[in-house]
Motif scaffolding. Structure first.
Motif, PDB file in Angstrom:
ATOM      1  N   LEU A 183       0.816  -1.212   0.000  1.00  0.00           N
ATOM      2  CA  LEU A 183       0.000   0.000   0.000  1.00  0.00           C
ATOM      3  C   LEU A 183       0.850   1.264   0.000  1.00  0.00           C
ATOM      4  N   PHE A 184       2.044   1.210   0.585  1.00  0.00           N
ATOM      5  CA  PHE A 184       2.894   2.403   0.643  1.00  0.00           C
ATOM      6  C   PHE A 184       3.407   2.807  -0.749  1.00  0.00           C
ATOM      7  N   ILE A 185       3.477   1.850  -1.674  1.00  0.00           N
ATOM      8  CA  ILE A 185       4.054   2.156  -2.989  1.00  0.00           C
ATOM      9  C   ILE A 185       3.156   3.094  -3.798  1.00  0.00           C
ATOM     10  N   PRO A 186       1.863   2.747  -4.041  1.00  0.00           N
ATOM     11  CA  PRO A 186       1.038   3.705  -4.804  1.00  0.00           C
ATOM     12  C   PRO A 186       0.742   4.985  -4.035  1.00  0.00           C
ATOM     13  N   LYS A 230       3.756   7.081  -4.845  1.00  0.00           N
ATOM     14  CA  LYS A 230       3.839   7.460  -6.260  1.00  0.00           C
ATOM     15  C   LYS A 230       2.752   8.448  -6.659  1.00  0.00           C
ATOM     16  N   LEU A 231       1.575   8.344  -6.033  1.00  0.00           N
ATOM     17  CA  LEU A 231       0.484   9.256  -6.345  1.00  0.00           C
ATOM     18  C   LEU A 231       0.558  10.556  -5.543  1.00  0.00           C
ATOM     19  N   GLY A 232       1.523  10.661  -4.623  1.00  0.00           N
ATOM     20  CA  GLY A 232       1.661  11.872  -3.825  1.00  0.00           C
ATOM     21  C   GLY A 232       0.662  11.991  -2.699  1.00  0.00           C
ATOM     22  N   LEU A 233      -0.064  10.889  -2.373  1.00  0.00           N
ATOM     23  CA  LEU A 233      -1.040  10.945  -1.291  1.00  0.00           C
ATOM     24  C   LEU A 233      -0.382  10.873   0.074  1.00  0.00           C
ATOM     25  N   TRP A 234       0.754  10.185   0.152  1.00  0.00           N
ATOM     26  CA  TRP A 234       1.512  10.088   1.396  1.00  0.00           C
ATOM     27  C   TRP A 234       2.974   9.834   1.034  1.00  0.00           C
ATOM     28  N   ARG A 235       3.777  10.876   1.133  1.00  0.00           N
ATOM     29  CA  ARG A 235       5.182  10.766   0.759  1.00  0.00           C
ATOM     30  C   ARG A 235       5.949   9.974   1.821  1.00  0.00           C
ATOM     31  N   CYS A 236       6.432   8.800   1.419  1.00  0.00           N
ATOM     32  CA  CYS A 236       7.161   7.929   2.340  1.00  0.00           C
ATOM     33  C   CYS A 236       8.663   7.999   2.131  1.00  0.00           C
ATOM     34  N   GLY A 239      13.441   5.150   0.627  1.00  0.00           N
ATOM     35  CA  GLY A 239      13.887   4.112   1.547  1.00  0.00           C
ATOM     36  C   GLY A 239      12.738   3.250   2.042  1.00  0.00           C
ATOM     37  N   ILE A 240      11.643   3.883   2.473  1.00  0.00           N
ATOM     38  CA  ILE A 240      10.464   3.139   2.948  1.00  0.00           C
ATOM     39  C   ILE A 240       9.833   2.354   1.811  1.00  0.00           C
ATOM     40  N   VAL A 241       9.741   2.987   0.625  1.00  0.00           N
ATOM     41  CA  VAL A 241       9.161   2.293  -0.527  1.00  0.00           C
ATOM     42  C   VAL A 241       9.992   1.066  -0.903  1.00  0.00           C
ATOM     43  N   GLY A 242      11.314   1.229  -0.907  1.00  0.00           N
ATOM     44  CA  GLY A 242      12.178   0.095  -1.232  1.00  0.00           C
ATOM     45  C   GLY A 242      12.078  -1.016  -0.210  1.00  0.00           C
ATOM     46  N   LEU A 243      12.028  -0.671   1.077  1.00  0.00           N
ATOM     47  CA  LEU A 243      11.925  -1.685   2.123  1.00  0.00           C
ATOM     48  C   LEU A 243      10.593  -2.422   2.054  1.00  0.00           C
ATOM     49  N   CYS A 244       9.499  -1.683   1.894  1.00  0.00           N
ATOM     50  CA  CYS A 244       8.179  -2.316   1.817  1.00  0.00           C
ATOM     51  C   CYS A 244       8.051  -3.175   0.565  1.00  0.00           C
TER      52      CYS A 244
END
Length: 305
Positions: A264-267, A270-276, A279-284
């Protein structure tokens, strides 16, 4: 002496009529009935070929996905630790090549998702039927957008607006994950109700009567002075313990919840709804890819239906 004339070659048995008219008009009019099932069979064969291609490339795609998000995590770590720009550029290029290779391996996934949606329509449970069918339809649209992106990045369709199609694909991906998590929450609720009902039917003195063996008689009820807050805390604790028991007893459901929550963290990013952050995107992404590979190695860990 009278010798009868021979009948024309075509008249004696209608060979000419059958060959001329049957061959000319029968192929035009009579053959369409046989050609239509042939065309349907051909379309079904093409669909089956795409589904087989998708199944064969699924393991490779998940390995590439794990490697891609590992590169994303590694690139973020190198950037934070001040690695050389050349090394960071090489990691980004490798990540881009892996992403493009994944898109090639997913060319048949739209057909696979549509077939899964057709099977989900026949589920008896209304909530499961809705969640799973909508999830597969959104996955099919996501993979279709992904195919357009692959055509643009590979040079087959250079005029494709890649930013617009990427936003569309992540939007469908987000809807699919929301439906997956809704399905997980529904199944967890059903299992918790079943477990609570089973616990209430057990004898009071048995060890499994209350999740975790907690005794409730020591605290006052809501009507007791000062007993409202402890009662609420006890109820919340019982619900948490019941949830833990349900997830511990159903590993496929636990695995699916963790994987969908990580994805869920990836889209969202990418959509700018929650900037993670990368690093967080890669880990998740790496964690969810490893869990997906586990479902291929151990098929009993895959949530069904």
């Amino acid at each position: 002496m009278f010798v009868p004339r021979e009948a024309p070659l075509g008249r004696a048995g209608g060979v000419t009529r059958g060959g001329k008219w049957g061959g000319k008009w029968g192929g035009k009019w009579g053959g369409s009935g046989a050609a239509e099932p042939g065309r349907r069979a051909g379309a079904a064969a093409v669909m089956d070929a795409w589904v087989r291609f998708s199944a064969q490339s699924q393991a490779r795609e998940r390995l590439c996905r794990a490697a891609q998000y590992a590169c994303s995590l590694l690139g973020h770590a190198l950037q934070r630790h001040g690695a050389s720009p050349e090394l960071q550029k090489q990691i980004r290029q490798l990540e881009g090549h892996l992403s493009l290779g994944r898109k090639l391996l997913r060319l048949g996934n739209s057909a696979d998702a549509l077939e899964s949606a057709k099977r989900a329509v026949h589920l008896s449970d209304v909530v499961l039927r809705f969640c799973i069918t909508v999830s597969h339809l959104n996955r099919a649209l996501y993979f279709a957008c992904d195919n357009v992106l692959w055509a643009g990045k590979s040079g087959l369709a250079p005029r494709v607006d890649q930013e617009k199609w990427a936003q569309r694909s992540f939007r469908y991906y987000l809807f699919s994950l929301i439906m997956n998590l809704s399905r997980d929450a529904y199944e967890i609720r059903l299992l918790m109700e079943q477990e609570a009902s089973a616990c209430s039917r057990r004898p009071k003195g048995s060890a499994g009567g209350v999740p975790g063996g907690i005794e409730t008689g020591g605290l006052g009820g809501p009507g007791t002075p000062g007993g409202g807050l402890p009662h609420l805390a006890l109820k919340l604790r019982l619900q948490v313990l019941l949830l833990a028991r349900v997830l511990r007893g159903h590993p496929p459901l636990l695995l699916d919840v963790v994987r969908n929550a990580c994805d869920l963290f990836i889209p969202l990013d990418k959509l700018g709804l929650w900037r993670c952050g990368p690093g967080i995107v890669g880990l998740c992404g790496l964690l969810s890819s490893i869990l997906s590979i586990l479902t291929l190695i151990y098929p009993w860990l895959r949530l069904k239906p």
